[in-house]
Design a protein around this motif. Structure first.
Motif, PDB file in Angstrom:
ATOM      1  N   THR A   1      -7.544  -1.162   0.232  1.00 11.28           N
ATOM      2  CA  THR A   1      -8.252  -2.962  -0.125  1.00 11.28           C
ATOM      3  C   THR A   1      -8.844  -3.390   0.692  1.00 11.28           C
ATOM      4  O   THR A   1      -9.954  -4.131   0.518  1.00 11.28           O
ATOM      5  N   LEU A   2      -8.332  -3.395   2.143  1.00 10.17           N
ATOM      6  CA  LEU A   2      -9.295  -4.019   3.170  1.00 10.17           C
ATOM      7  C   LEU A   2     -10.493  -3.371   3.389  1.00 10.17           C
ATOM      8  O   LEU A   2     -11.745  -3.946   3.607  1.00 10.17           O
ATOM      9  N   ILE A   3     -10.383  -1.903   3.420  1.00 14.04           N
ATOM     10  CA  ILE A   3     -11.761  -1.251   3.501  1.00 14.04           C
ATOM     11  C   ILE A   3     -12.670  -1.688   2.604  1.00 14.04           C
ATOM     12  O   ILE A   3     -13.870  -1.970   2.869  1.00 14.04           O
ATOM     13  N   ILE A   4     -12.328  -1.380   1.280  1.00 16.32           N
ATOM     14  CA  ILE A   4     -13.399  -1.625   0.146  1.00 16.32           C
ATOM     15  C   ILE A   4     -13.606  -3.077   0.245  1.00 16.32           C
ATOM     16  O   ILE A   4     -14.889  -3.517  -0.139  1.00 16.32           O
ATOM     17  N   GLY A   5     -12.681  -3.945   0.308  1.00 18.26           N
ATOM     18  CA  GLY A   5     -13.068  -5.548   0.232  1.00 18.26           C
ATOM     19  C   GLY A   5     -14.008  -5.910   1.356  1.00 18.26           C
ATOM     20  O   GLY A   5     -15.188  -6.438   1.144  1.00 18.26           O
TER      21      GLY A   5
ATOM     22  N   VAL B   1     -21.837  -5.802   2.267  1.00 18.02           N
ATOM     23  CA  VAL B   1     -22.871  -5.515   1.383  1.00 18.02           C
ATOM     24  C   VAL B   1     -23.536  -6.801   0.731  1.00 18.02           C
ATOM     25  O   VAL B   1     -24.757  -6.877   0.688  1.00 18.02           O
ATOM     26  N   PHE B   2     -22.790  -7.744   0.221  1.00 15.32           N
ATOM     27  CA  PHE B   2     -23.278  -8.739  -0.449  1.00 15.32           C
ATOM     28  C   PHE B   2     -23.738  -9.682   0.722  1.00 15.32           C
ATOM     29  O   PHE B   2     -24.751 -10.379   0.109  1.00 15.32           O
ATOM     30  N   LYS B   3     -23.354  -9.796   1.577  1.00 19.57           N
ATOM     31  CA  LYS B   3     -23.747 -10.789   2.662  1.00 19.57           C
ATOM     32  C   LYS B   3     -25.291 -10.345   3.325  1.00 19.57           C
ATOM     33  O   LYS B   3     -26.044 -11.238   3.346  1.00 19.57           O
ATOM     34  N   HIS B   4     -25.327  -8.967   3.045  1.00 18.94           N
ATOM     35  CA  HIS B   4     -26.728  -8.492   3.299  1.00 18.94           C
ATOM     36  C   HIS B   4     -27.763  -8.766   2.171  1.00 18.94           C
ATOM     37  O   HIS B   4     -28.999  -8.529   2.416  1.00 18.94           O
ATOM     38  N   ILE B   5     -27.138  -8.581   1.140  1.00 18.75           N
ATOM     39  CA  ILE B   5     -28.026  -8.754  -0.357  1.00 18.75           C
ATOM     40  C   ILE B   5     -28.467 -10.255  -0.337  1.00 18.75           C
ATOM     41  O   ILE B   5     -29.483 -10.567  -0.476  1.00 18.75           O
TER      42      ILE B   5
ATOM     43  N   TRP C   1      -8.937  -8.854  -4.867  1.00 20.38           N
ATOM     44  CA  TRP C   1      -7.417  -8.539  -4.909  1.00 20.38           C
ATOM     45  C   TRP C   1      -6.954  -8.553  -6.146  1.00 20.38           C
ATOM     46  O   TRP C   1      -6.179  -7.650  -6.540  1.00 20.38           O
ATOM     47  N   GLU C   2      -7.594  -8.977  -7.412  1.00 22.84           N
ATOM     48  CA  GLU C   2      -7.123  -8.723  -8.804  1.00 22.84           C
ATOM     49  C   GLU C   2      -7.462  -7.450  -9.321  1.00 22.84           C
ATOM     50  O   GLU C   2      -6.607  -6.726  -9.734  1.00 22.84           O
ATOM     51  N   PHE C   3      -8.441  -6.825  -8.898  1.00 24.07           N
ATOM     52  CA  PHE C   3      -8.859  -5.547  -9.391  1.00 24.07           C
ATOM     53  C   PHE C   3      -7.938  -4.494  -8.460  1.00 24.07           C
ATOM     54  O   PHE C   3      -7.508  -3.320  -8.955  1.00 24.07           O
ATOM     55  N   ALA C   4      -7.586  -4.909  -7.134  1.00 33.57           N
ATOM     56  CA  ALA C   4      -6.767  -4.054  -6.481  1.00 33.57           C
ATOM     57  C   ALA C   4      -5.481  -3.913  -7.142  1.00 33.57           C
ATOM     58  O   ALA C   4      -4.829  -2.949  -6.945  1.00 33.57           O
ATOM     59  N   VAL C   5      -4.805  -5.165  -7.366  1.00 36.48           N
ATOM     60  CA  VAL C   5      -3.560  -5.183  -7.987  1.00 36.48           C
ATOM     61  C   VAL C   5      -3.594  -4.362  -9.351  1.00 36.48           C
ATOM     62  O   VAL C   5      -2.683  -3.453  -9.595  1.00 36.48           O
ATOM     63  N   MET C   6      -4.506  -4.304 -10.240  1.00 36.44           N
ATOM     64  CA  MET C   6      -4.777  -3.481 -11.228  1.00 36.44           C
ATOM     65  C   MET C   6      -4.782  -1.814 -11.138  1.00 36.44           C
ATOM     66  O   MET C   6      -4.136  -0.989 -11.614  1.00 36.44           O
ATOM     67  N   VAL C   7      -5.562  -1.536  -9.607  1.00 37.64           N
ATOM     68  CA  VAL C   7      -5.345  -0.185  -9.333  1.00 37.64           C
ATOM     69  C   VAL C   7      -3.865   0.173  -8.906  1.00 37.64           C
ATOM     70  O   VAL C   7      -3.356   1.384  -9.309  1.00 37.64           O
ATOM     71  N   TRP C   8      -3.302  -0.650  -8.172  1.00 35.47           N
ATOM     72  CA  TRP C   8      -1.799  -0.623  -7.793  1.00 35.47           C
ATOM     73  C   TRP C   8      -0.912  -0.300  -9.254  1.00 35.47           C
ATOM     74  O   TRP C   8      -0.232   0.930  -9.010  1.00 35.47           O
ATOM     75  N   ILE C   9      -0.996  -1.073 -10.048  1.00 36.31           N
ATOM     76  CA  ILE C   9      -0.131  -0.823 -11.393  1.00 36.31           C
ATOM     77  C   ILE C   9      -0.766   0.650 -12.093  1.00 36.31           C
ATOM     78  O   ILE C   9       0.202   1.067 -12.615  1.00 36.31           O
ATOM     79  N   LYS C  10      -1.953   0.697 -12.009  1.00 37.67           N
ATOM     80  CA  LYS C  10      -2.371   1.872 -12.824  1.00 37.67           C
ATOM     81  C   LYS C  10      -1.868   3.308 -12.107  1.00 37.67           C
ATOM     82  O   LYS C  10      -1.670   4.036 -12.704  1.00 37.67           O
ATOM     83  N   PHE C  11      -2.216   3.350 -11.038  1.00 44.54           N
ATOM     84  CA  PHE C  11      -2.274   4.540 -10.331  1.00 44.54           C
ATOM     85  C   PHE C  11      -1.076   4.681  -9.061  1.00 44.54           C
ATOM     86  O   PHE C  11      -0.741   5.954  -8.887  1.00 44.54           O
ATOM     87  N   PHE C  12      -0.264   3.682  -8.769  1.00 42.12           N
ATOM     88  CA  PHE C  12       0.485   3.762  -7.785  1.00 42.12           C
ATOM     89  C   PHE C  12       2.059   3.312  -8.506  1.00 42.12           C
ATOM     90  O   PHE C  12       3.167   4.070  -8.152  1.00 42.12           O
ATOM     91  N   LYS C  13       2.304   2.395  -9.169  1.00 45.25           N
ATOM     92  CA  LYS C  13       3.440   1.814  -9.636  1.00 45.25           C
ATOM     93  C   LYS C  13       4.351   2.766 -10.097  1.00 45.25           C
ATOM     94  O   LYS C  13       5.560   2.877  -9.767  1.00 45.25           O
ATOM     95  N   GLN C  14       3.906   3.492 -11.095  1.00 45.72           N
ATOM     96  CA  GLN C  14       4.833   4.560 -11.694  1.00 45.72           C
ATOM     97  C   GLN C  14       5.133   5.636 -10.742  1.00 45.72           C
ATOM     98  O   GLN C  14       6.677   5.975 -10.941  1.00 45.72           O
TER      99      GLN C  14
END
Length: 224
Positions: free
Chosen positions: A95-99, A105-109, A198-211
């Protein structure tokens, strides 16, 4: 880590992302709407300017710098890792790396120049939108509240830390405006971007890690 599913989370993440992208476009187009918002907020914040407050804010804002926030976030994740909650640590570092990558990227855009050098009350470099201080601080606070605070048994202490964390984010937002190193829309944009990440990261956690974590815990293994 117990992040629960929420049917409204995808909607919330999408709303954050869309509003951020609209604001990014308006900034890129040098929109009068953005200038109007910035001017109104600046006129309020600048009215509190005084020498002693400037010195204090100049010192405190350094504790919300991208480097300091990244170090603090890594310390949180290192603690989790040494607690053998490996999945949570990997998820957090991802989450830190991607965020931070997206923020760069957006700063330079946007490539938005900072407020005029002659107006600034503190040194600052690089582009203005979104604010790295606010983005880094918000991600650190969210990781802290999710991975550390729930371990505290005293509920009053938990509540105090949550309130202080929110105040800290707001302070960093206002400090960057006060010091004339960011426009108000820079700080608001950072908050939106951090919220979306953060919200997208939480969705990733629930979908790919939580189970997998739940299954490992039921078998007495330390995958979490």
């Amino acid at each position: 880590m117990d992040l629960k599913e929420n049917k409204n989370r995808p909607i919330l993440a999408t709303v954050y992302a869309i509003i951020f992208l609209i604001l990014l476009l308006l900034v890129k187009l040098n929109s009068p709407i953005v200038h109007g918002i910035d001017h109104i907020v600046q006129s309020i914040v600048f009215s509190f300017t005084n020498e002693h407050l400037t010195v204090l804010i100049s010192i405190l804002t350094n504790f919300g710098s991208p480097v300091v926030s990244l170090i603090l976030a890594c310390l949180v994740l290192a603690f989790v890792f040494f607690k053998r909650e490996y999945a949570a640590a990997i998820w957090g570092f991802g989450t830190l790396i991607i965020g931070n990558g997206l923020a760069w990227v957006f700063k330079h855009i946007a490539a938005r120049p900072r407020p005029a050098l002659a107006q600034r009350l503190a040194p600052a470099h690089g582009y203005s939108f979104p604010s790295g201080h606010v983005f880094g601080t918000t991600l650190f606070v969210l990781l802290l509240l999710t991975l550390i605070v729930p371990r505290i048994k005293n509920h009053t202490t938990q509540s105090v830390i949550r309130v202080l964390a929110v105040i800290w984010v707001i302070f960093i937002m206002l400090s960057r405006i006060y010091l004339r190193v960011h426009y108000p829309t820079d700080t608001f944009g950072s908050l939106l971007l951090a919220g979306a990440v953060w919200e997208f990261a939480v969705m990733v956690w629930i979908k790919f890690f939580k189970q997998k974590v739940d299954a490992a815990n039921s078998e007495g293994r330390h995958f979490q």
